[in-house]
Design an enzyme around this catalytic site. Structure first.
Site, PDB file in Angstrom:
ATOM      1  N   SER A  23       0.381   0.950  -3.602  1.00 55.64           N
ATOM      2  CA  SER A  23       1.679   1.635  -3.634  1.00 55.64           C
ATOM      3  C   SER A  23       2.787   0.773  -3.042  1.00 55.64           C
ATOM      4  O   SER A  23       2.615   0.116  -2.019  1.00 55.64           O
ATOM      5  CB  SER A  23       1.572   2.925  -2.832  1.00 55.64           C
ATOM      6  N   ASN A 128       0.267   9.461   2.053  1.00 56.13           N
ATOM      7  CA  ASN A 128       0.558   8.342   2.963  1.00 56.13           C
ATOM      8  C   ASN A 128       0.954   8.907   4.325  1.00 56.13           C
ATOM      9  O   ASN A 128       2.056   9.413   4.491  1.00 56.13           O
ATOM     10  CB  ASN A 128       1.693   7.497   2.381  1.00 56.13           C
ATOM     11  N   CYS A 131       3.981   7.654   7.481  1.00 60.56           N
ATOM     12  CA  CYS A 131       5.410   7.980   7.599  1.00 60.56           C
ATOM     13  C   CYS A 131       5.732   8.492   8.993  1.00 60.56           C
ATOM     14  O   CYS A 131       4.920   9.157   9.619  1.00 60.56           O
ATOM     15  CB  CYS A 131       5.794   9.086   6.624  1.00 60.56           C
TER      16      CYS A 131
HETATM   17  C1  LIG Z   1       7.095  -4.021  -0.232  1.00 64.83           C
HETATM   18  C2  LIG Z   1       6.022  -3.035   0.108  1.00 64.83           C
HETATM   19  C3  LIG Z   1       6.254  -1.665  -0.053  1.00 64.83           C
HETATM   20  C4  LIG Z   1       5.269  -0.740   0.274  1.00 64.83           C
HETATM   21  N1  LIG Z   1       5.496   0.591   0.064  1.00 64.83           N
HETATM   22  C5  LIG Z   1       4.493   1.499   0.290  1.00 64.83           C
HETATM   23  C6  LIG Z   1       4.651   2.878  -0.033  1.00 64.83           C
HETATM   24  O1  LIG Z   1       5.699   3.298  -0.541  1.00 64.83           O
HETATM   25  N2  LIG Z   1       3.638   3.732   0.233  1.00 64.83           N
HETATM   26  C7  LIG Z   1       2.449   3.296   0.779  1.00 64.83           C
HETATM   27  O2  LIG Z   1       1.550   4.105   1.001  1.00 64.83           O
HETATM   28  N3  LIG Z   1       2.262   1.993   1.071  1.00 64.83           N
HETATM   29  C8  LIG Z   1       3.246   1.083   0.840  1.00 64.83           C
HETATM   30  N4  LIG Z   1       3.032  -0.244   1.114  1.00 64.83           N
HETATM   31  C9  LIG Z   1       1.742  -0.671   1.683  1.00 64.83           C
HETATM   32  C10 LIG Z   1       0.796  -1.218   0.599  1.00 64.83           C
HETATM   33  O3  LIG Z   1       0.492  -0.223  -0.340  1.00 64.83           O
HETATM   34  C11 LIG Z   1      -0.490  -1.755   1.237  1.00 64.83           C
HETATM   35  O4  LIG Z   1      -1.139  -0.688   1.899  1.00 64.83           O
HETATM   36  C12 LIG Z   1      -0.241  -2.869   2.237  1.00 64.83           C
HETATM   37  O5  LIG Z   1       0.785  -3.703   1.780  1.00 64.83           O
HETATM   38  C13 LIG Z   1      -1.477  -3.711   2.521  1.00 64.83           C
HETATM   39  O6  LIG Z   1      -1.941  -4.376   1.387  1.00 64.83           O
HETATM   40  P1  LIG Z   1      -1.526  -5.885   0.995  1.00 64.83           P
HETATM   41  O7  LIG Z   1      -1.720  -6.721   2.219  1.00 64.83           O
HETATM   42  O8  LIG Z   1      -2.423  -6.255  -0.135  1.00 64.83           O
HETATM   43  O9  LIG Z   1      -0.105  -5.835   0.586  1.00 64.83           O
HETATM   44  C14 LIG Z   1       4.022  -1.186   0.802  1.00 64.83           C
HETATM   45  C15 LIG Z   1       3.817  -2.550   0.963  1.00 64.83           C
HETATM   46  C16 LIG Z   1       4.771  -3.483   0.631  1.00 64.83           C
HETATM   47  C17 LIG Z   1       4.486  -4.935   0.830  1.00 64.83           C
END
Ligand SMILES: Cc1cc2nc3c(=O)[nH]c(=O)nc-3n(C[C@H](O)[C@H](O)[C@H](O)COP(=O)(O)O)c2cc1C
Ligand SMILES: Cc1cc2nc3c(=O)[nH]c(=O)nc-3n(C[C@H](O)[C@H](O)[C@H](O)COP(=O)(O)OP(=O)(O)OC[C@H]3O[C@@H](n4cnc5c(N)ncnc54)[C@H](O)[C@@H]3O)c2cc1C
Ligand SMILES: Cc1cc2nc3c(=O)[nH]c(=O)nc-3n(C[C@H](O)[C@H](O)[C@H](O)COP(=O)(O)OP(=O)(O)OC[C@H]3O[C@@H](n4cnc5c(N)ncnc54)[C@H](O)[C@@H]3O)c2cc1C
Ligand SMILES: Cc1cc2nc3c(=O)[nH]c(=O)nc-3n(C[C@H](O)[C@H](O)[C@H](O)COP(=O)(O)O)c2cc1C
Ligand code: FES
Ligand code: FES
Lengths: 304, 259, 304, 259
Positions: A23, A128, A131
């Protein structure tokens, strides 16, 4: 070449293959659909939705750190109603599952969104709980056991949809939180969300991000995420959707061996838009190399 | 149409201690590449720094694309280590690029490395049909101005420190050019404070320009929302547009500069 | 060239300059003394000491991760008595402060070591509360507020020496822990220790480390450490010794601006043995560039 | 005496798809450099992977040092990208190296890339005074064996897969050499299973050898204790020695192989 069994069952949510996208990193799939074949992705967790549209935080919203990045997008999104009217149909063209990631300021908002989405054509709701809880001084919902119990229980009641609860890593004891989430009826646990992080511009003498701090993601946090996935898998019986820094097939296999039934790719999409496809192929190559025919035999298959 | 993959570095040219250019092969899968668009380039083969770096096209040839790059931090410094003949991973073309169809008299205003994408613009305009006035500003010794000299009816080269040129900021000559000329379009690319003060000038005169803007980027394609640009929405509202997808070209009367 | 004031006062422990080296990464200084001039280092926190000598964990003890490493040395050390008899004198040759990092299996062990060291020629005791508490199922001392209060209070009573308490980052709310540590009389807080992390050998299908998991250090964790240093500095009045991924002068200055009165270099010593000297010089260059004459004016000097 | 800093890469040589060698300048500050010692080399200029990689010297010249390197993972792969004339950051010489003074008849046993440090050893022994027998084992096609051929009274080259050579493991010819000869010293370097089975053989015969061992390292100088080697202590005890500082050479009768 043998046909490999790549389908995984996240407790009712069946994915064609275990590679999903995280996400907030994939919008609603539109932009990446111009670059890669979304049919090859097990599921897409859409940009975090809120009840009302949000413009998110003021810039600057991102700073790169050693093998990671900190973001403070602040849940910019068009709101759940816009999503329903304008995005679901687009995503439904593809043979991939749709996970609606929901975010509330209050428990009531979470429940309201869960109710609204229950009637819609999405395959799963991802709660999620990272928050900030406005009623609780802005501390994240996901860091207080009592609050976690309440929000999961109430959302569970509000909707019969497949329910994933996404954990915050910024806690002392993720196992306890995971057990509560399972007890209150979640179908699946996803983790980890970003870690609290900061970077400072020493010349301007202020944080790089307008909001001061944000969420750290990317390969930097992979060892922390992997440990948490392993720990959570060891105490719950519901499936785990693992993520945090996965950038290649080796990383993905580490999570699967640690107990993840499926994995999500977030930040790695930015450096390599083909990451989901390359990772899926890499997992298949590994299976062929070791004569594995079913991905399910790898899940949690660690010799300790 | 966007390309994701590796292309060969055909030529690397050192411009001065701070700037260099790359000429890479242009692939069919890239489709049209417009001035003002950019590519996201891997800084190294080992994948560190992790995020790709957005770099504008500074020239589009039939089979080649040129980038002109200023060394700023770890990423651009590392890029300089690519050898000719090696491959660079990139994604693009990205962003909206300049709008330039049908204009007959234009003003281009560039500051520092911001001059690079404008070079791509002026070289894609037909000499017979477009009259170009140029104002180029530099901190020290001017560079990549030859094409502007050759192509402009009027040109003003400014430097903050090199007194072989007119000393000062680009804002001064721009103000006087605007007094004496009326342009079909104005194009601006340069550092944030320059964009901002020129926008104030344009707004005060009720004219609009195309600004090529910058923000830190991750995906570069509009999916992650980290590269925000505050723009007007309705009469009093604002919205957060995506620099990479809705821009990097914004009209000066759309943008809210509030920092 | 103006003379810069580089001395910092950690609440009674006065360092010639704010650059120190972190426990467990510098042994007792002997090996690095062959490579760099230890007189240039503000303080050396020695390898974590225990009451009895320990052989530590079986190998494999280390795995590299993206811009980080996970270690599970398991506190191999010759014991506090050996340290006193054989190492203090060596370190005393240098114009640097000696910090004795102590580690116990029980609160009594911590107190016993603090008592023993009170009579010895060390400049400070650093209480590492990231150790597993054998009486509490192996959970780290530093993750339970009540235990933190008890161990700090008792060690404070056991010794009049300058006392640093080193926090574990694996907690939900580091501010609360920090406030307790201050209330119970610590002179200074150091943070962060390593983060729990894991890496898996997908070919052997087992963790790379014999112990399964270990502690993640290095630039990967810098944003997390910086946020915690900032948060802790904002709630306590005692000085903070910041560490976690510092590899160059920019990193060090980020920590100082975030509120650290001094900083420690750990993992970066491995990749660059000259790191402490280069970082000290880099801080001085920055001060000259901005016309700062006293390092103390930079501490916590963030425009937010 | 240890050197910390940058040295120039004088020559890079590709041996085969998996192996290459570097010849670097030897600096005065390095002092004596002994066979069996190693240096800790930066894998890249950008500092990623972060930790330096330990590489044994495979030849020590008057003004040069040679390393022979096998591509294993990201670090050694990246190393291959250094160009001749560029500088490599390194620390060394490190570790204890081989003991070889006064021995007149020796056996050297190498497996794969483990042959590299033994090459440094045999080339530092005087031809007139030392008789050398060599057993070299490879997975596939043999390489860097020329010096051994030239310098050994007896030599056996084994391969697991290349049937132009004797097929099998080094343990077989070693056992028969030991039947027929008595050596002043035996030197072994190669993969862990080879060291282990040879150590069993030596222990069963009551003879000892010098083993050059490997473990993942961080500091490389003995300060961080991550590179542990389990060794005997007293009659029944053990201790954790530092591979980098107390080794990488250990006598076969000191080491406890228990995994
Ligand atoms: C730019 C960005 C926006 C994100 N927005 C959300 C979000 O709206 N909701 C959510 O549950 N996680 C959000 N995340 C977290 C990611 O879904 C993920 O859990 C986290 O980045 C770890 O994984 P990664 O290291 O592969 O990015 C966001 C991450 C990034 C980098
Ligand atoms: C659409 C678009 C088009 C562009 N086109 C071009 C182009 O054609 N040519 C070109 O040269 N550039 C162009 N840029 C800019 C280019 O992308 C950046 O210069 C580049 O990404 C910088 O990367 P870097 O790794 O070199 O610097 P970074 O490491 O990202 O550093 C950026 C700045 O931050 C500073 N910094 C980093 N860390 C710290 C710290 N802890 N404290 C204080 N300061 C710090 C650095 O010193 C530097 O000043 C474009 C940008 C965009 C968005
Ligand atoms: C004292 C000493 C002397 C040495 N001398 C030499 C020498 O002269 N020449 C030489 O070539 N080498 C030598 N070595 C070995 C050399 O140091 C290593 O080969 C090198 O450090 C490997 O680094 P790398 O980054 O290439 O591989 P790494 O990335 O460290 O990988 C090592 C292995 O682990 C695997 N791996 C990595 N991550 C995973 C994962 N998640 N799951 C499964 N597998 C994984 C890799 O594929 C590889 O097989 C020496 C070592 C020591 C200790
Ligand atoms: C190999 C190693 C051993 C360590 N041993 C100790 C120890 O004995 N006591 C302690 O308090 N911290 C120990 N630490 C933690 C460091 O002191 C430091 O808090 C941590 O590594 C974060 O800093 P860094 O990222 O700069 O390394 C150790 C760290 C490493 C890498
Ligand atoms: S960089 Fe991702 S939306 Fe612009
Ligand atoms: S690598 Fe640090 S003690 Fe050996």
């Amino acid at each position: 070449m043998n046909k490999l069994k790549m389908k995984v069952d996240l407790n009712g949510l069946i994915l064609n293959n275990p590679v999903t996208v995280a996400s907030g990193t994939y919008g609603f799939g539109r932009e990446y659909s111009e670059l890669i074949d979304l049919n090859q992705i097990g599921a897409i967790s859409v940009k975090g939705l809120t009840l009302e549209p949000r413009e998110g935080n003021e810039g600057r919203r991102m700073v790169e750190t050693p093998m990671g990045m900190i973001n403070s997008v602040g849940l910019q999104n068009p709101g759940v109603h816009y999503f329903i009217e304008n995005e679901i149909e687009f995503l439904r063209q593809f043979d991939t599952k749709i996970i609606a990631n929901i975010n509330g300021n209050t428990i009531e908002e979470y429940c309201e969104m869960a109710r609204i989405l229950s009637a819609e054509d999405v395959d799963s709701i991802e709660l999620n709980i990272s928050c900030p809880n406005v009623k609780n001084g802005g501390l994240a919902f996901g860091t207080d056991s009592l609050v976690v119990r309440e929000v999961v229980a109430k959302v569970r009641k509000a909707s019969k949809k497949h329910l994933i609860v996404k954990l915050s890593p910024n806690v002392t004891d993720i196992k306890t939180i995971a057990k509560i989430v399972e007890e209150e009826g979640a179908d699946c646990i996803s983790l980890i969300n970003t870690m609290a992080g900061m970077a400072i511009d020493i010349h301007g003498r202020k944080p790089f991000l307008r909001r001061g701090s944000g969420g750290l993601s990317g390969p930097a946090i992979k060892p922390i995420a992997l440990k948490m996935v392993y720990d959570v898998h060891s105490v719950v019986n519901i499936p785990v959707l693992g993520m945090g820094g996965i950038a290649n097939a080796t990383d993905a296999l580490e999570f699967i061996l640690a107990g993840a039934s499926a994995i999500a790719i977030g930040t790695a999409n930015f450096s390599n838009p083909y990451a989901p496809i390359e990772i899926k192929k890499g997992i298949e190559d590994y299976m062929r190399h070791y004569g594995e025919v079913d991905i399910n035999t790898l899940i949690g298959n660690l010799r300790i | 149409m966007k390309f994701v993959g590796k292309v060969k570095l055909l030529k690397k040219q050192i411009i001065n201690e701070e700037n260099f250019s790359f000429i890479i092969e242009r692939k069919n899968e890239m489709g049209l590449v417009l001035p003002g668009q950019f590519f996201n380039l891997s800084a190294t083969k080992v994948g560190y720094p992790m995020l790709k770096r957005p770099i504008s096209v500074s020239e589009v040839g039939e089979n080649t694309i040129e980038f002109t790059i200023k060394i700023i931090g770890a990423g651009t410094k590392a890029m300089l280590d690519y050898n000719e003949g090696e491959s660079i991973e990139l994604v693009g073309p990205l962003g909206n690029g300049f709008e330039y169809y049908g204009y007959r008299k234009i003003l281009v205003i560039g500051g520092g490395i911001g001059i690079a994408p404008l070079k791509g613009l002026i070289n894609s305009l037909k000499k017979e049909t477009v009259e170009i006035h140029s104002v180029l500003g530099y901190r020290d010794v001017p560079y990549i101005y030859e094409d502007f000299k050759a192509r402009s009816e009027k040109i003003e080269i400014m430097s903050e420190n090199d007194d072989r040129y007119r000393i000062g900021y680009v804002t001064e000559p721009v103000a006087s050019l605007l007094e004496k000329n009326s342009y079909d379009m104005i194009y601006v690319c340069g550092p944030h404070p320059m964009l901002r003060s020129l926008t104030d000038l344009f707004n005060s005169k009720g004219i609009r320009a195309q600004l090529l803007m910058e923000e830190k980027m991750a995906c570069g394609i509009g999916a992650c929302l980290v590269c925000t640009c505050k723009t007007k929405s309705g009469d009093f509202g604002f919205k957060h547009s995506r620099m990479c997808k809705d821009g990097p070209m914004f009209y000066s009367d759309e943008v809210i500069f509030d920092e």
